[in-house]
Structure formats: structure tokens, C-alpha cells
Design an enzyme around this catalytic site. Sequence first.
Site, mmCIF file in Angstrom:
data_model
loop_
_atom_site.group_PDB
_atom_site.id
_atom_site.type_symbol
_atom_site.label_atom_id
_atom_site.label_comp_id
_atom_site.label_asym_id
_atom_site.label_seq_id
_atom_site.Cartn_x
_atom_site.Cartn_y
_atom_site.Cartn_z
ATOM 1 N N ASP A 105 16.813 -35.246 19.319
ATOM 2 C CA ASP A 105 16.970 -34.873 17.912
ATOM 3 C C ASP A 105 17.155 -33.363 17.801
ATOM 4 O OD1 ASP A 105 17.008 -35.207 15.160
ATOM 5 O OD2 ASP A 105 15.217 -36.467 15.135
ATOM 6 N N HIS B 188 23.592 -28.797 13.334
ATOM 7 C CA HIS B 188 22.312 -29.423 12.973
ATOM 8 C C HIS B 188 21.801 -30.377 14.045
ATOM 9 C CE1 HIS B 188 22.079 -28.158 8.653
ATOM 10 N NE2 HIS B 188 23.336 -27.832 8.941
#
Length: 460
Positions: free
Chosen positions: A364, A156
Site C-alpha cells: 500500500d 499516491h
Amino acid sequence: MRHLVVVSNRVAAPNHGKGAEGGLAVALRGALKENGGLWFGWSGKVAERPSPNPHITESDRITYATVDLTESDYDEYYNGFANSVLWPLFHYRLDLMDFSRRSLNGYQRVNSLFAQRLVPLLKPDDLVWVHDYHLIPMAEQLREAGCKQRIGFFLHVPWPAVEVLLALPNHAELVRSLCAFDLIGFQTNRDLQSFMDYITVEANGKIGDGGAIEVHGRRTRAAAFPISTDPSTVAEYARKAEKSPAAQRLRRSIGERSLIIGVDRLDYSKGLINRMEAFSHLLERYPANRSQVVLLQIASPTREGVQEYDEIRHELEAISGHVNGAYADYDWVPIRYLNKGFTQRTLAGFFRLARVGLVTPLRDGMNLVAKEYVAAQSPRDPGVLVLSRFAGAAEELDGALIVNPYDTEGLADILETALTMPAGERKERWRGMMQHLRRNDITAWRKRFVAALDAAAPVQ
Ligand code: G6P
């Protein structure tokens, strides 16, 4: 379709249809419900002794199996190797990486504990889907325990460039264990490329068609599976939340001013300091915004046992106080800085009221807030997304104003552009992004991953 087993550090407890959950929890539950499934991971509890057997609960065709961690497991595996080594490293913060053999041992120990507790619960035909950086050694541990099932992994968070990964003392072992999975999923093509570079440059591996990899005598496959949100649900929440007491209170308090919103975990990777500096430049360089614009920054505290998280909290308190001290007036406070979380429904209502969604991480994996902000906009009067080029979402959301968060003065100029953008351009940019999100929602994401894992070559 086969029985699915999801393995993740955090397990979303059965919610019995109550309340609004995050998109990922809903999507994984949806996948598990289809043919009955198992969700395995940490109970979220720290106990005196490791659980001899997992705690089992059943709900809605899903079995939840969780294990407790001891104090030293929690310290070395979760706070230690996962969040003080891999997290900063994967987010390009080598200065914050705090490697120790003790935390590495704890990481290996918990992965081995999870594997031992999981094996007796597996059926021969199961598909096992492991999530995130906490559990990279899981496939190797499961294979050692004799597991023949297809095992897939989805990361992730970002996968770093080769030179950055090389700073990890055990990089070779970590990548070797990752290659014990049958399928390795990344958020973006950029991450996939960084991984492939490592495989060829550092591990002497071979890359074939369709992401096939041969390395260390193992065969695996790697691909990008960009995670998403459920735009229809977010849009519905946003429509309904417009009339909620919270959204009405926010609207009244903003009045005729423009709202800029940021919603993040209070994490150093999110670029919150740069964001507040940029907002301060906006007020300085474009004085017409004084008294006219409010930045609502929601930053929910996270990982409070890790020192860097306490430090960033203090720094943010200082800078928001400083900007407010410099610019506030008797009827206006420029930054509303909140250290608490809100439900998905409430946030969707807040997003809809905001003229600008400000998503400026320094690094991110994806950033679902960017996608949720877009999905929550009113088609008649959508706001503008200002998005960091270092968020995975920037590979997809081409209607956003893409920024470099390190350039805080440039970011202030882009904020001014966003605040003054004509309605026609806002609508055009929004429509393209919304169409993309509708076609690539979170259900499509999990189906694509599960189908690819199902199609992976059986283990010999
Ligand atoms: C990121 C990670 C997740 C993690 C979440 C919250 O999104 O990719 O795996 O669950 O942060 O962090 P926490 O440490 O509270 O689980």
C-alpha cells in the site's frame, strides 16, 4: 503564492460545505481556495464522443473543469492500462498484470486529450500539480504542447523495486516521461529509493544533492512527501459520532465483546483474505476469544469492470462464510462482512469503538485508514493499531504492532497481543503516534509539496 492547478483522474465535485469529505479532497480544495485555483480531470462520465471542451463550473474561488471519456477510453485507459497494468504492477502483483498495446495506446491517448484540453486553461505563472499513476505522461504531453509552467507529480501508490518494474514492457518510456516533471513526489523513503535505484541502475542517470536527478538530458527532483490525514477533524468527528445513532447501534450490538475493525476498498492489494485467515487462526489457537471478539470488515466495492475485483469479492464471500460457519453460535457471529461504504463521520465513530484497528495490506502506498484509526481513538482508552510492514504508514507509525500479513499464524498471535494489551501500554503507543500525526497533518503535506514545486528551477 501562485495560482494552483490540480490535475487528477477523479475530481471531487464541489461540495458546498455539506457532508464529511475525505481528507485529500478537503486538503486540495483548501490549497486551491487560497489563491483561487483550477481542478481538472475526468468527469466520471462515459459519453459517446469525447468532450470538445471541458465542462466548467465555479464554486468558492475554485474552477472545476472536467472531460468525459468514451467507452473505449474508459476501457483502455482506466480499466486497462491504469488498473490492469500499472495498479497490479506497482502493488507487486505481476501475476495479475494484463499488458496490451491497445491499453497502452488508450492510456497515451487520454493523457494527450487531457493535456490538449488543459493547455488553453493555463496561465503563464500557474503551478500545475498532477496526481497519481493514471497521469504519468501528462508533463511530457504538456511540454509538447508548449507548456512552460512548473509541473509537479505526486504518486499516491507504491513505486516498485527495479526488478518488478522491469516486467513492464514500456518501463523505459514511462520513466522518461515521468522525468519531464519538475518535481516527483513519493509516499515513502522506500519508494523514493526504488525510483533512484532505477535511475542509476537502469537509466544511467545521476543523483545529486537534495534528490536532484539528471537523466535523458533532463533535470528533475524527487523526494518523499508522506501524505496524511487531518487528525483534529477526525478526532472531533469521532468524539461527536460516539453519540450518533449508528455508533450507538454498533455499541449495543457488540455489548461487552471486543471489536476489531478493518475498512478498505475491496481490492486484492489490501490483504483481506490473509486477514480473515488470521482471524480464523485467532479463534482456533486462542479459544477464549470465541463469543468474545467480533471482526467488522467493511469492504466497499470498487473498479467493478475489472475481472480480478469480481474474483476477490467471491473469494471473500466464501472465506467469511466459511469462518462464520465454523465458529458462529446462536448469539454470536464472528465476522460481520459488509460490502458498502460509510461516511467519514460514521467511520470515525466506529473506529473509536474498536479495540483493534486491523490494517494489513500486502502492499500500500500509505494507507490513510491506519492514520484515521489512530486519530479517532479516545485518549483515555485508545485501541491498538495492527499494521502491515508493507503499508507506507509503517515508516511513520512506530507505536503500531507491525506485522507481516503473509504470516497469518503470526498475525493471529499479534492480534491476541493487541486484544490483551494493558491500558498503560496502549496509551503510550497511541500518544507518540498522535503527536506525530498532529505535527505532520495533511495541510503540512500539501504546503510542503507546493512550496517545493514553487522552488523548482524555472523551465528554460
Ligand atoms: C487509490 C488511488 C486513487 C484512486 C482511489 C480509488 O487510492 O491511489 O487515485 O482514486 O484508489 O480508486 P478509483 O479507481 O475508484 O478512483
